[in-house]
Motif scaffolding. Sequence first.
Motif, short mmCIF file in Angstrom:
data_model
loop_
_atom_site.label_atom_id
_atom_site.label_comp_id
_atom_site.label_asym_id
_atom_site.label_seq_id
_atom_site.Cartn_x
_atom_site.Cartn_y
_atom_site.Cartn_z
N ALA A 175 0.92 -1.12 -0.12
CA ALA A 175 -0.37 -0.20 0.16
C ALA A 175 0.84 1.95 0.06
O ALA A 175 1.03 2.40 -0.99
CB ALA A 175 -0.97 0.29 1.35
N VAL A 176 2.18 1.41 0.38
CA VAL A 176 2.80 2.55 0.99
C VAL A 176 3.26 2.72 -1.31
O VAL A 176 3.59 3.52 -1.15
CB VAL A 176 4.19 1.93 1.94
N ALA A 177 4.57 1.20 -1.01
CA ALA A 177 4.61 2.10 -2.74
C ALA A 177 3.67 2.20 -3.36
O ALA A 177 4.45 2.83 -4.10
CB ALA A 177 5.23 0.68 -2.55
N TRP A 178 3.19 1.70 -3.58
CA TRP A 178 1.33 2.00 -4.58
C TRP A 178 1.07 3.78 -4.67
O TRP A 178 1.30 3.91 -5.85
CB TRP A 178 0.42 1.22 -4.55
N THR A 179 1.45 3.70 -3.43
CA THR A 179 0.96 5.62 -2.84
C THR A 179 2.16 6.00 -3.54
O THR A 179 1.47 7.57 -4.18
CB THR A 179 0.66 5.34 -1.31
N LEU A 180 3.04 5.64 -2.80
CA LEU A 180 4.45 6.86 -3.41
C LEU A 180 4.23 6.81 -5.02
O LEU A 180 4.76 8.02 -5.26
CB LEU A 180 5.12 6.22 -2.81
N GLY A 181 3.75 5.07 -5.20
CA GLY A 181 3.85 5.81 -7.56
C GLY A 181 2.37 6.49 -7.64
O GLY A 181 3.41 7.26 -8.08
N VAL A 182 1.95 6.66 -7.02
CA VAL A 182 0.49 7.49 -7.16
C VAL A 182 0.84 9.02 -6.88
O VAL A 182 0.79 9.67 -7.68
CB VAL A 182 -0.42 7.02 -6.74
N ALA A 183 1.48 8.93 -5.84
CA ALA A 183 2.37 10.71 -5.36
C ALA A 183 2.83 10.83 -6.76
O ALA A 183 3.06 11.95 -6.97
CB ALA A 183 2.66 10.30 -4.49
N VAL A 184 3.92 10.21 -7.44
CA VAL A 184 4.80 10.30 -8.55
C VAL A 184 3.77 11.06 -9.41
O VAL A 184 3.66 12.07 -10.12
CB VAL A 184 5.56 9.69 -8.35
N PHE A 185 3.03 9.78 -9.98
CA PHE A 185 2.62 10.18 -11.14
C PHE A 185 1.09 11.31 -11.13
O PHE A 185 1.50 12.31 -11.63
CB PHE A 185 1.15 9.30 -11.21
N LEU A 186 0.85 11.93 -9.52
CA LEU A 186 -0.30 12.91 -9.67
C LEU A 186 0.79 13.80 -9.35
O LEU A 186 0.01 15.36 -10.08
CB LEU A 186 -0.58 12.53 -8.67
N VAL A 187 1.53 14.48 -8.56
CA VAL A 187 2.75 15.77 -8.89
C VAL A 187 2.67 16.00 -9.76
O VAL A 187 3.26 17.18 -10.82
CB VAL A 187 3.36 15.39 -7.91
N THR A 188 3.50 15.11 -11.13
CA THR A 188 4.38 15.26 -12.04
C THR A 188 2.90 15.61 -13.18
O THR A 188 3.13 16.89 -13.77
CB THR A 188 4.46 14.28 -12.73
N LEU A 189 1.55 15.15 -13.43
CA LEU A 189 0.71 15.67 -13.81
C LEU A 189 0.27 16.82 -13.61
O LEU A 189 0.02 18.00 -14.36
CB LEU A 189 0.01 14.77 -14.10
N LEU A 190 0.23 17.10 -12.47
CA LEU A 190 -0.51 18.21 -11.44
C LEU A 190 0.41 19.47 -12.16
O LEU A 190 -0.14 20.24 -12.71
CB LEU A 190 -0.97 18.26 -10.35
N ALA A 191 1.86 18.95 -11.93
CA ALA A 191 2.81 20.38 -12.02
C ALA A 191 2.18 20.84 -14.17
O ALA A 191 2.87 21.54 -14.42
CB ALA A 191 3.55 19.68 -11.94
#
Length: 384
Positions: free
Chosen positions: A92-108
């Motif tokens: 769950a932590v690894a998945w969440t960190l991966g999603v965070a990378v995705f969201l932060v990058t695309l929102l930026a």
Amino acid sequence: MLVAVGIVGLVAWSVAVVLGAPRRTAVTLGLYGFVFPVVFGKAYALVPSYFDRDLAWSLAPALQFPLTAVGVAGLALAPLPGVPAVSGPVGAVAWTLGVAVFLVTLLATVRTNLTGGETGTGEHNADRRSVDRAANLFVPVVFAYLAVGTWETLATHTVVPVLLDGYPPRASHLLAAGTVALLVFAVGFRLLPRFLVAHTDRRLPWLVLPAGALGPVLLAVGIPGGPVLHAGAGLEAVAMVGWAVAYGGLYRATDRHRVGFHGPLLGTLAGLAGVALGLAMAVGPVTESLVVAHYRLNVLGFLGLTVVGVTYQFYPPAVGDFSGAGDRLALGSIGLLSVGLAVEVVGALAAVGVVTTLGRALSLLGALAYAYLVLGVFVQRALD
């Protein structure tokens, strides 16, 4: 790399289903392991161009790749007997960190164009701009669903407080219907008309997208029953019927013949069956066979077959210079996945185990053929 993870995930999911793995493991492999990695991989390429921007951080896909792979493995293994209890939290932590990378990058990437008014649509496609703007408007909603669904996944396996009540189907609906299905609708209204070189009615996005945006949250909150669930199921049905009209019109109008076009068509038919079962469960009794048929029709059928068809557009099997590569095997893979799913659903609803198993075995063969073709194209490109 993320797309390759998704392809391996489809095979792993198919094997797990044939072997009778716990449903939570199967759902994880199908949604988190197959559909999402492919969506992540292609979104890094498509979303920036659709918002007329450059990707904010080019290393994001490479960073997300191991996080997503570890996350899927941990979450899928967690329900299995004998697996260390740490598997779920680590996943769950690894998945969440991966999603965070995705969201932060695309929102930026899209931060100066959040409503998608700038579409990157060329003058030769100027007549498509109104549809493109409508589609872009709902991409931030997709991101919001992904964030909330991922938080609920993390909260289910760790001490992080839940936003709802921790019931896993809520997160599954937020992610499957709210993130992936809505993204299929939004990106599909831009991508598929161009693939098929055809036009869709400009009013259809305004039917499909608002219904597809509101329905998932009502489903997630309303499960297991009641008027909120009924409203959510009804909105999802409206979105799916509208999408069927849109893609059916494109499929009839095109004069191009590509093997990938069959995937979204058959996926849409499966989606219609899936929402019909969803409506039946919303207003009537819920059985194990209905639940399984509903999730397989939606995840393997609507989402899966659409992903398979679109993947064949991006990575045409006909360019493969290896044994068996070509449209014939690609068409066979789509056929095996579709027929296998249909046989499985009939077997599940009729409670005939041998028929269900046969259908799942046929789908496994289709998944193996798909993996052979697309991974073969990847290897060929890497060696060229």
